[in-house]
Design a protein around this motif. Structure first.
Motif, PDB file in Angstrom:
ATOM      1  N   MET A 180       4.586  -0.015  -7.929  1.00  0.00           N
ATOM      2  CA  MET A 180       3.907  -1.421  -7.744  1.00  0.00           C
ATOM      3  C   MET A 180       4.152  -2.138  -8.944  1.00  0.00           C
ATOM      4  O   MET A 180       4.787  -3.332  -9.093  1.00  0.00           O
ATOM      5  CB  MET A 180       2.547  -1.415  -7.315  1.00  0.00           C
ATOM      6  N   GLU A 181       3.776  -1.726 -10.324  1.00  0.00           N
ATOM      7  CA  GLU A 181       3.829  -2.447 -11.345  1.00  0.00           C
ATOM      8  C   GLU A 181       5.219  -2.710 -11.894  1.00  0.00           C
ATOM      9  O   GLU A 181       5.842  -3.541 -12.382  1.00  0.00           O
ATOM     10  CB  GLU A 181       3.115  -1.473 -12.768  1.00  0.00           C
ATOM     11  N   SER A 182       6.349  -1.884 -11.439  1.00  0.00           N
ATOM     12  CA  SER A 182       7.738  -1.835 -11.789  1.00  0.00           C
ATOM     13  C   SER A 182       8.229  -2.949 -10.809  1.00  0.00           C
ATOM     14  O   SER A 182       9.041  -3.810 -11.195  1.00  0.00           O
ATOM     15  CB  SER A 182       8.505  -0.687 -11.505  1.00  0.00           C
ATOM     16  N   GLN A 183       7.806  -3.242  -9.609  1.00  0.00           N
ATOM     17  CA  GLN A 183       8.261  -4.402  -8.807  1.00  0.00           C
ATOM     18  C   GLN A 183       7.598  -5.719  -9.368  1.00  0.00           C
ATOM     19  O   GLN A 183       8.342  -6.736  -9.336  1.00  0.00           O
ATOM     20  CB  GLN A 183       7.533  -3.995  -7.351  1.00  0.00           C
ATOM     21  N   LEU A 184       6.292  -5.583  -9.836  1.00  0.00           N
ATOM     22  CA  LEU A 184       5.872  -6.916 -10.502  1.00  0.00           C
ATOM     23  C   LEU A 184       6.600  -7.328 -11.797  1.00  0.00           C
ATOM     24  O   LEU A 184       6.720  -8.463 -12.016  1.00  0.00           O
ATOM     25  CB  LEU A 184       4.370  -6.497 -10.912  1.00  0.00           C
ATOM     26  N   SER A 185       7.260  -6.413 -12.510  1.00  0.00           N
ATOM     27  CA  SER A 185       7.693  -6.607 -13.640  1.00  0.00           C
ATOM     28  C   SER A 185       8.957  -7.115 -13.325  1.00  0.00           C
ATOM     29  O   SER A 185       9.281  -8.117 -14.305  1.00  0.00           O
ATOM     30  CB  SER A 185       8.189  -5.392 -14.491  1.00  0.00           C
ATOM     31  N   SER A 233       0.910  -1.201  -0.055  1.00  0.00           N
ATOM     32  CA  SER A 233      -0.033   0.039   0.009  1.00  0.00           C
ATOM     33  C   SER A 233       0.719   1.332   0.009  1.00  0.00           C
ATOM     34  O   SER A 233       0.287   2.355  -0.240  1.00  0.00           O
ATOM     35  CB  SER A 233      -0.795  -0.057   1.383  1.00  0.00           C
ATOM     36  N   ASP A 234       2.335   0.960   0.369  1.00  0.00           N
ATOM     37  CA  ASP A 234       3.108   2.498   0.489  1.00  0.00           C
ATOM     38  C   ASP A 234       3.537   2.553  -0.798  1.00  0.00           C
ATOM     39  O   ASP A 234       4.307   3.832  -0.964  1.00  0.00           O
ATOM     40  CB  ASP A 234       4.269   2.095   1.443  1.00  0.00           C
ATOM     41  N   LEU A 235       3.369   1.952  -1.847  1.00  0.00           N
ATOM     42  CA  LEU A 235       4.139   1.974  -3.170  1.00  0.00           C
ATOM     43  C   LEU A 235       3.037   2.863  -4.373  1.00  0.00           C
ATOM     44  O   LEU A 235       1.827   2.489  -4.181  1.00  0.00           O
ATOM     45  CB  LEU A 235       4.465   0.777  -3.874  1.00  0.00           C
ATOM     46  N   SER A 236       3.318   3.613  -5.132  1.00  0.00           N
ATOM     47  CA  SER A 236       2.564   4.165  -6.085  1.00  0.00           C
ATOM     48  C   SER A 236       2.358   3.198  -6.967  1.00  0.00           C
ATOM     49  O   SER A 236       2.734   1.999  -6.966  1.00  0.00           O
ATOM     50  CB  SER A 236       3.373   5.273  -6.750  1.00  0.00           C
ATOM     51  N   GLU A 237       1.217   3.505  -8.070  1.00  0.00           N
ATOM     52  CA  GLU A 237       0.830   2.562  -9.113  1.00  0.00           C
ATOM     53  C   GLU A 237       1.915   2.303 -10.081  1.00  0.00           C
ATOM     54  O   GLU A 237       2.097   1.019 -10.337  1.00  0.00           O
ATOM     55  CB  GLU A 237      -0.328   3.144  -9.796  1.00  0.00           C
ATOM     56  N   SER A 238       2.900   3.081 -10.371  1.00  0.00           N
ATOM     57  CA  SER A 238       3.885   2.888 -11.189  1.00  0.00           C
ATOM     58  C   SER A 238       4.900   2.117 -10.425  1.00  0.00           C
ATOM     59  O   SER A 238       5.670   1.159 -11.102  1.00  0.00           O
ATOM     60  CB  SER A 238       4.520   4.118 -11.916  1.00  0.00           C
TER      61      SER A 238
END
Length: 403
Positions: A340-345, A333-338
């Motif tokens: 979060m998507e960067s971490q998923l990648s 929840s502390d990460l921004s949307e971008s």
């Protein structure tokens, strides 16, 4: 006339009855004899039996409205293994199917005998539209002969003959998808042998699990047909089909449609391309138009199945991506949307991989299905125009057809 899936099933069974050792042996099956199946009369044009290896095959043609065999459309049926009485069939199974060999020692093999029969068909009826059929070993041979002679095939429960095919036959299969149709049952251990190198397989879910007797799932009598003689495919089968299976089902329907028109075209081109009343070729205008309409309908149903499947897969991909995002949001929840998507990648979860790339593939399949439909519609229009042009040139035929 239209020869249907149910008719091919009947022919695949009937050819077994040529064997005197078969429990259903029918001594009335002779060359020149007229037989009636599913409301249509057929003439047995030629029977091929080979004592050295146990092969049985026959060529049949439907009778036209005047009672003559319509040799513009032939069916060549091959018998499968007679486990109950003919050891030569069992030898051929091991030799031809198991070892992918046309000849083993003294035995010329059923593959060679089958091609000899095909050679006779080609020589005797060079302009015929030919479809092969068979069951089990018979379908194996029917697939092989169709591929080697560039014919159509519709059969049941056949092991795949890809290993025995010539280079030219393999190339022809690759360039002509849908010409070979091998209906198989999921639970059939015998019919599913040798993979699916020809791509002819359409797998149908007729039995649940594996029956105690594997021959139950291999039986020719297992197949069911609708009131129009088309193979009845259970609803759950479409859910089990992957993209390749759905495409093969589509192409098989397309080829069926094309063969209806090809047969009609063969009639129109009889005797050098012209028709006359003296040739006793009677084409009912309503039937001619019905052929095109029915073929179009069959193709549209198949196309609809493929497009629906592709759309459902695209929806699933989008749903999966949204679930991944929802789970990730809850855990970070502390990460921004971008961010979060960067971490998923970093662990391989990207929208491009999960949604965009698969969707491009399915969009391409949908476009291919639509292009097939457009090609068929163009050919149907061309055939209709030819019917009208021929009739206008022959007033006697025009009166018969009541254009």
């Amino acid at each position: 006339m239209t020869i249907r899936d149910e008719d091919y099933n009947q022919f695949s069974d009937m050819v077994y009855w040529l064997d005197p050792k078969h429990p259903n042996y029918d001594p009335s099956l002779k060359e020149g004899r007229i037989k009636q199946y599913n409301g249509q009369k057929y003439q047995i044009l030629k029977i091929k039996t080979e004592p050295s290896n146990g092969m049985q095959a026959m060529a049949i043609a439907p009778l036209d409205s005047n009672g003559y065999p319509d040799t513009t459309q032939l069916t060549v049926a091959f018998a499968g293994t007679n486990f109950g009485g003919d050891w030569r069939d069992v030898v051929t199974d091991g030799q031809t199917v198991g070892l992918s060999m046309e000849q083993l020692g003294w035995n010329p093999g059923q593959a060679g005998s089958a091609q000899e029969f095909a050679d006779w068909i080609n020589l005797t009826y060079p302009h015929a539209v030919v479809t092969t059929t068979g069951h089990s070993l018979g379908e194996y041979l029917a697939l092989m002969i169709a591929a080697e002679n560039e014919w159509r095939n519709v059969g049941f429960n056949g092991p795949d003959p890809y290993g025995i095919l010539s280079t030219d036959a393999k190339k022809w299969i690759e360039n002509n998808p849908g010409m070979l149709t091998n209906y198989r049952n999921f639970a059939d251990l015998i019919g599913n042998l040798m993979g699916n190198g020809t791509g002819a397989e359409i797998m149908i879910g007729y039995t649940k699990g594996s029956p105690a007797n594997p021959l139950d799932a291999h039986a020719l009598t297992l197949w069911k047909f609708d009131e129009d003689g088309r193979l009845r495919i259970p609803d759950n089968t479409y859910a089990l089909m992957d993209g390749q299976q759905l495409e093969q089902n589509l192409m098989s329907k397309f080829v069926t449609s094309m063969y209806l028109l090809k047969t009609l075209e063969a009639k129109l081109n009889a005797s050098g391309g012209g028709l006359s009343g003296t040739e006793e070729i009677y084409l009912d205008a309503t039937l001619a138009r019905s052929i095109v309409t029915t073929a179009s309908s069959l193709l549209k149903v198949a196309m609809s199945k493929v497009i629906t499947h592709c759309q459902e897969e695209m929806d699933k991909a989008e749903e999966l991506w949204n679930k991944i995002l929802t789970s990730a949001r809850g855990a970070s929840s502390d990460l921004s949307e971008s961010e979060m998507e960067s971490q998923l990648s970093t662990v391989g979860f990207t929208k491009a991989r999960i949604v965009n790339t698969p969707n491009e593939k399915y969009q391409q399949k949908i476009q291919e299905a639509k292009e097939v439909g457009e090609t068929f519609e163009s050919l149907a229009s061309e055939i209709n125009s030819k019917i009208i042009a021929v009739v206008q040139q022959d007033q006697d035929l025009a009166r018969q057809l009541q254009f």
